[in-house]
Design a protein around this motif. Structure first.
Motif, PDB file in Angstrom:
ATOM      1  N   THR A  28     -19.110   8.598  26.591  1.00  0.00           N
ATOM      2  CA  THR A  28     -17.685   8.581  26.261  1.00  0.00           C
ATOM      3  C   THR A  28     -16.910   9.612  27.065  1.00  0.00           C
ATOM      4  OG1 THR A  28     -18.182   7.826  24.028  1.00  0.00           O
ATOM      5  CG2 THR A  28     -16.024   8.817  24.375  1.00  0.00           C
ATOM      6  N   PHE A  29     -15.785   9.182  27.577  1.00  0.00           N
ATOM      7  CA  PHE A  29     -14.816  10.029  28.261  1.00  0.00           C
ATOM      8  C   PHE A  29     -13.589  10.117  27.346  1.00  0.00           C
ATOM      9  CE2 PHE A  29     -17.545   8.627  31.555  1.00  0.00           C
ATOM     10  CZ  PHE A  29     -17.411   9.465  32.642  1.00  0.00           C
ATOM     11  N   GLN A  30     -12.995  11.289  27.272  1.00  0.00           N
ATOM     12  CA  GLN A  30     -11.728  11.459  26.556  1.00  0.00           C
ATOM     13  C   GLN A  30     -10.619  11.377  27.595  1.00  0.00           C
ATOM     14  OE1 GLN A  30     -11.391  11.695  23.184  1.00  0.00           O
ATOM     15  NE2 GLN A  30     -13.610  11.435  23.109  1.00  0.00           N
ATOM     16  N   VAL A  31      -9.693  10.458  27.392  1.00  0.00           N
ATOM     17  CA  VAL A  31      -8.595  10.264  28.340  1.00  0.00           C
ATOM     18  C   VAL A  31      -7.327  10.827  27.723  1.00  0.00           C
ATOM     19  CG1 VAL A  31      -7.275   8.576  29.660  1.00  0.00           C
ATOM     20  CG2 VAL A  31      -9.723   8.246  29.301  1.00  0.00           C
ATOM     21  N   LEU A  41     -12.849   6.553  25.766  1.00  0.00           N
ATOM     22  CA  LEU A  41     -13.215   5.365  26.537  1.00  0.00           C
ATOM     23  C   LEU A  41     -14.693   5.453  26.881  1.00  0.00           C
ATOM     24  CD1 LEU A  41     -10.331   4.932  29.159  1.00  0.00           C
ATOM     25  CD2 LEU A  41     -10.513   3.967  26.870  1.00  0.00           C
ATOM     26  N   GLU A  42     -15.408   4.344  26.696  1.00  0.00           N
ATOM     27  CA  GLU A  42     -16.828   4.277  27.053  1.00  0.00           C
ATOM     28  C   GLU A  42     -16.957   3.713  28.460  1.00  0.00           C
ATOM     29  OE1 GLU A  42     -20.981   2.011  25.809  1.00  0.00           O
ATOM     30  OE2 GLU A  42     -19.129   1.528  24.749  1.00  0.00           O
ATOM     31  N   GLU A  78     -11.824  13.443  30.734  1.00  0.00           N
ATOM     32  CA  GLU A  78     -12.696  14.574  30.425  1.00  0.00           C
ATOM     33  C   GLU A  78     -14.046  14.054  29.949  1.00  0.00           C
ATOM     34  OE1 GLU A  78     -10.693  16.939  27.521  1.00  0.00           O
ATOM     35  OE2 GLU A  78      -9.161  17.586  28.939  1.00  0.00           O
ATOM     36  N   HIS A  79     -15.108  14.679  30.438  1.00  0.00           N
ATOM     37  CA  HIS A  79     -16.468  14.292  30.064  1.00  0.00           C
ATOM     38  C   HIS A  79     -17.271  15.558  29.827  1.00  0.00           C
ATOM     39  CE1 HIS A  79     -20.572  12.719  30.562  1.00  0.00           C
ATOM     40  NE2 HIS A  79     -20.054  11.622  30.048  1.00  0.00           N
ATOM     41  N   GLU A  80     -18.104  15.543  28.789  1.00  0.00           N
ATOM     42  CA  GLU A  80     -18.822  16.765  28.424  1.00  0.00           C
ATOM     43  C   GLU A  80     -19.777  17.249  29.510  1.00  0.00           C
ATOM     44  OE1 GLU A  80     -21.039  16.070  24.842  1.00  0.00           O
ATOM     45  OE2 GLU A  80     -22.334  14.604  25.775  1.00  0.00           O
TER      46      GLU A  80
END
Length: 113
Positions: A28-31, A41-42, A78-80
């Protein structure tokens, strides 16, 4: 006490390639869009086009909720594990229970030394 924004690592886009994203498939990315809550978003697909030895082309397909959704534009992803990058995303339309978005990379390859 004032709340501060968390420090974010901005990625150099030239360091991102299809393999880097393929390793994060189904994560998952946070947009982030201005004035809106982050939208998860996956990453569901990474496609590499190898049409030219001098041009690197690949695309990413993401899936998020049907609502809210966002129009085409540049957003902060953003991605962890990967950090943060500003990417231009285009909505492709709904599919099943989610909205799909595409990000395309097309750039000259670095010459081999």
């Amino acid at each position: 006490m004032a709340q501060t924004k968390p420090w974010r690592v901005f990625l150099m886009l030239e360091n991102l390639n299809s393999q880097v994203f393929a390793e994060q498939l189904h994560s998952t990315f946070q947009v982030r869009a201005p004035g809106a809550a982050p939208l998860p978003l996956e990453l569901i697909e990474v496609s590499e086009k190898d049409h030219s030895p001098s041009v690197e082309e690949f695309s990413l397909i993401f899936r998020g909720p049907l609502t809210p959704h966002f129009p085409q534009g540049t957003y902060t992803f953003e991605h962890e594990k990967l950090g943060t990058a500003d990417l231009f995303a285009v909505p492709l339309g709904p599919e099943g229970a989610g909205m799909r978005y595409q990000v395309i990379f097309s750039r000259l390859r670095e010459p081999h030394r």
